[in-house]
Motif scaffolding. Structure first.
Motif, PDB file in Angstrom:
ATOM      1  N   LEU A 174      56.104  55.486  45.996  1.00  0.00           N
ATOM      2  CA  LEU A 174      55.754  54.316  46.789  1.00  0.00           C
ATOM      3  C   LEU A 174      55.500  53.137  45.859  1.00  0.00           C
ATOM      4  CD1 LEU A 174      53.364  56.103  49.257  1.00  0.00           C
ATOM      5  CD2 LEU A 174      55.313  54.741  50.006  1.00  0.00           C
ATOM      6  N   ILE A 175      56.030  51.980  46.213  1.00  0.00           N
ATOM      7  CA  ILE A 175      55.827  50.779  45.402  1.00  0.00           C
ATOM      8  C   ILE A 175      55.115  49.707  46.225  1.00  0.00           C
ATOM      9  CG2 ILE A 175      56.922  49.006  43.981  1.00  0.00           C
ATOM     10  CD1 ILE A 175      59.337  50.785  43.693  1.00  0.00           C
ATOM     11  N   PRO A 176      53.780  49.628  46.110  1.00  0.00           N
ATOM     12  CA  PRO A 176      53.075  48.493  46.714  1.00  0.00           C
ATOM     13  C   PRO A 176      53.478  47.222  45.964  1.00  0.00           C
ATOM     14  CG  PRO A 176      51.562  50.288  46.188  1.00  0.00           C
ATOM     15  CD  PRO A 176      52.866  50.579  45.487  1.00  0.00           C
ATOM     16  N   SER A 177      53.976  46.232  46.697  1.00  0.00           N
ATOM     17  CA  SER A 177      54.537  45.044  46.040  1.00  0.00           C
ATOM     18  C   SER A 177      53.912  43.770  46.574  1.00  0.00           C
ATOM     19  CB  SER A 177      56.061  45.017  46.246  1.00  0.00           C
ATOM     20  OG  SER A 177      56.630  43.873  45.654  1.00  0.00           O
ATOM     21  N   GLY A 178      53.435  42.940  45.652  1.00  0.00           N
ATOM     22  CA  GLY A 178      52.871  41.649  46.044  1.00  0.00           C
ATOM     23  C   GLY A 178      51.855  41.165  45.035  1.00  0.00           C
ATOM     24  N   GLY A 179      51.987  39.920  44.611  1.00  0.00           N
ATOM     25  CA  GLY A 179      51.059  39.356  43.640  1.00  0.00           C
ATOM     26  C   GLY A 179      49.798  38.829  44.292  1.00  0.00           C
ATOM     27  N   GLN A 180      49.000  38.157  43.490  1.00  0.00           N
ATOM     28  CA  GLN A 180      47.728  37.601  43.946  1.00  0.00           C
ATOM     29  C   GLN A 180      47.891  36.116  44.229  1.00  0.00           C
ATOM     30  OE1 GLN A 180      44.426  38.443  41.363  1.00  0.00           O
ATOM     31  NE2 GLN A 180      43.026  37.032  42.411  1.00  0.00           N
ATOM     32  N   GLY A 181      47.644  35.733  45.479  1.00  0.00           N
ATOM     33  CA  GLY A 181      47.734  34.335  45.862  1.00  0.00           C
ATOM     34  C   GLY A 181      46.538  33.540  45.367  1.00  0.00           C
ATOM     35  N   LEU A 182      46.640  32.225  45.437  1.00  0.00           N
ATOM     36  CA  LEU A 182      45.567  31.356  44.967  1.00  0.00           C
ATOM     37  C   LEU A 182      44.272  31.558  45.744  1.00  0.00           C
ATOM     38  CD1 LEU A 182      47.593  28.041  44.453  1.00  0.00           C
ATOM     39  CD2 LEU A 182      46.864  29.679  42.707  1.00  0.00           C
TER      40      LEU A 182
END
Length: 334
Positions: A204-212
């Motif tokens: 499983l690849i949880p994908s997503g960076g950290q927003g401002l």
């Protein structure tokens, strides 16, 4: 005979193109043309053999203006529901704006048809503007219908279960750190696919960076939710730097594709599946999209956003077609 030949040609073109690559945007237009010519062929056959079926099929065509009105009213009312539930913003106003545009077009088209002879004689500029307006409507409406119909087809297709990686596309977090109900549905769908996978080594690849405005990355929040659902850390690969859907795929590929050409499953919301699959094709990622359900009141607005994104991809051919039609129209005046 030419009609039947064109029908067979477009049906075969769609089947071959779809068999080669279901994620090809061209398939949407081939599918629309195939359905259109199948309808015309059925209409011609009915005209020759059955008056009842012919009238029934003809009613389908004659009902198009009423369908446009109903869709316009639905989108207009749905727009107010979205604004009430989701707050005022341009994105949340898309359903309202499109509904208003459709109803306005129907009103203008009715007036234009009624006064067309008068306008052609006494106000040719307005008359040709009316013709150009109709061309643009047919062009953009055709793209919308093609994308809508193919989205349904692509969504209901059975998905392979022998995948190597399941990418969970991130979304905004509640209070900057908690998975939202929308994102939770994506994760639950990915967990379901994980348990059904034929490959025992699937990751499983949880994908997503950290927003401002977020305290943690979307990938970290997804991973925490997965742990709460009993998924161990060793089957997770975090991708926590992406900012867009395209980057979700690109960075996930960079983490996992070591030359063995793995097969991916891209899990997102149902309205977002097709565009995600188009991006994956562009990145030469083998795989398919899997969609989870979206709140029914939000689905029209979400799909319109996807449609706008598709128009961005087609910007150049749209400009060329619009310009060519305008040139030919001007040449016919001279």
């Amino acid at each position: 005979m030419p009609l039947y030949f064109l029908t067979v040609m477009f049906v075969l073109a769609f089947v071959i193109s779809f068999w080669r690559e279901p994620r090809n945007l061209l398939n949407a237009f081939l599918f629309l043309f195939a359905l259109g010519f199948l309808y015309l062929s059925a209409l011609e056959l009915a005209f020759a053999h059955s008056d009842a079926i012919y009238l029934l099929l003809l009613m389908v065509f004659l009902s198009v203006p009423f369908v446009i009105i109903l869709v316009g009213v639905f989108l207009f009312l749905n727009g107010f529901i979205i604004l009430k539930k989701e707050g005022k913003s341009l994105g949340n106003s898309l359903s309202l704006l499109l509904g208003f545009s459709l109803l306005s077009y129907i009103g203008l088209a009715f007036l234009g048809i009624q006064y067309a002879p008068f306008l052609a004689r006494h106000a040719p500029f307005i008359y040709y503007c009316f013709i150009y307006m109709n061309f643009l409507f047919i062009l953009f409406a055709g793209i919308f219908v093609a994308f809508f119909l193919y989205s349904i087809l692509y969504h209901i297709l059975p998905k392979k279960r022998n995948y190597d990686y399941i990418i969970i596309h991130g979304a905004g977090l509640l209070n900057g750190e908690t998975v939202t109900p929308l994102l939770a549905k994506r994760i639950d769908k990915a967990i379901e696919a994980f348990h059904k996978a034929k490959n025992p080594s699937v990751k499983l690849i949880p994908s997503g960076g950290q927003g401002l405005d977020e305290k943690v990355s979307e990938a970290a929040a997804i991973a925490r939710y997965l742990r709460e659902k009993g998924i161990p850390d060793e089957v997770m690969i975090l991708e926590d730097t992406s900012r867009t859907t395209y980057e979700n795929l690109l960075f996930s590929k960079q983490l996992t594709d070591k030359g063995d050409n793995p097969y991916y499953l891209f899990v997102t919301n149902d309205y977002h599946v097709l565009r995600t699959s188009f991006y994956a094709k562009k990145l030469k990622m083998r795989g398919a999209g899997l969609g989870c359900q979206t709140a029914s009141y939000y689905l029209p607005s979400a799909f319109i956003r996807e449609y706008v994104a598709i128009l961005q991809k087609l910007k150049r051919p749209l400009l060329i077609l619009s310009a060519l039609f305008l040139v030919f129209m001007l040449l016919s005046i001279l």
